[in-house]
Design an enzyme around this catalytic site. Structure first.
Site, PDB file in Angstrom:
ATOM      1  CG  ASP A  20      -1.881  -4.344  -4.231  1.00  0.00           C
ATOM      2  OD1 ASP A  20      -2.874  -4.999  -4.629  1.00  0.00           O
ATOM      3  OD2 ASP A  20      -1.440  -4.439  -3.071  1.00  0.00           O
ATOM      4  CB  THR A  21      -0.348  -6.913  -8.879  1.00  0.00           C
ATOM      5  OG1 THR A  21       0.401  -7.281  -7.716  1.00  0.00           O
ATOM      6  CG2 THR A  21       0.456  -5.960  -9.743  1.00  0.00           C
TER       7      THR A  21
END
Length: 144
Positions: A20-21
């Protein structure tokens, strides 16, 4: 004497698309890795999942538990340890431990439970060939 459970280990390298980020593995991907683990365990037992479907049966997930302990990150090599839980009788249960490659870090533990259904979607009892497989695993575990 309780039989030693059969566990199969599968190696996997975390790809960028798994993260994910925040740079850590997105939580739902652990469930995908559970699937990889049980599929490879079936294959190791000489019963690729496709052969189960060829007999008109499917094993949908009926329950899942996933305990997140330490995040995995991009490019880590993880080991997916899948164990056939032979004490679960109503369908099938697989237990999982996902670790770092060297086993020093546990990322996740959990299990999936599966019902047997036929092509019409009706829940059925575990078939004889699966019961025999579980019995063989139990015998092998006692012999080790």
């Amino acid at each position: 004497m309780k039989p030693k459970p059969l566990t199969h280990a599968t190696s996997y390298r975390v790809i960028y698309g798994d993260t994910d980020t925040m740079g850590v593995v997105y939580h739902a991907n652990y469930l995908r890795w559970f699937e990889i683990g049980r599929t490879e365990l079936f294959r190791h037992l000489g019963l690729p999942y496709q052969k189960i479907e060829d007999r008109g049966l499917m094993l949908p997930v009926s329950e899942v538990k996933c305990k997140y302990i330490t995040p995995a990150r991009y490019d880590d090599i993880i080991i997916i340890n899948a164990t056939l839980n032979t004490e679960f009788r109503a369908g099938m249960q697989f237990d999982y431990v996902i670790t770092s490659e060297d086993g020093s870090v546990t990322h996740t533990t959990g299990y999936t439970r599966h019902a047997f259904i036929n092509k019409q979607g009706k829940v059925v009892r575990p078939p004889a060939f699966i019961r025999e497989l579980v019995q063989a695993v139990n015998r092998k575990g006692r012999d080790q």
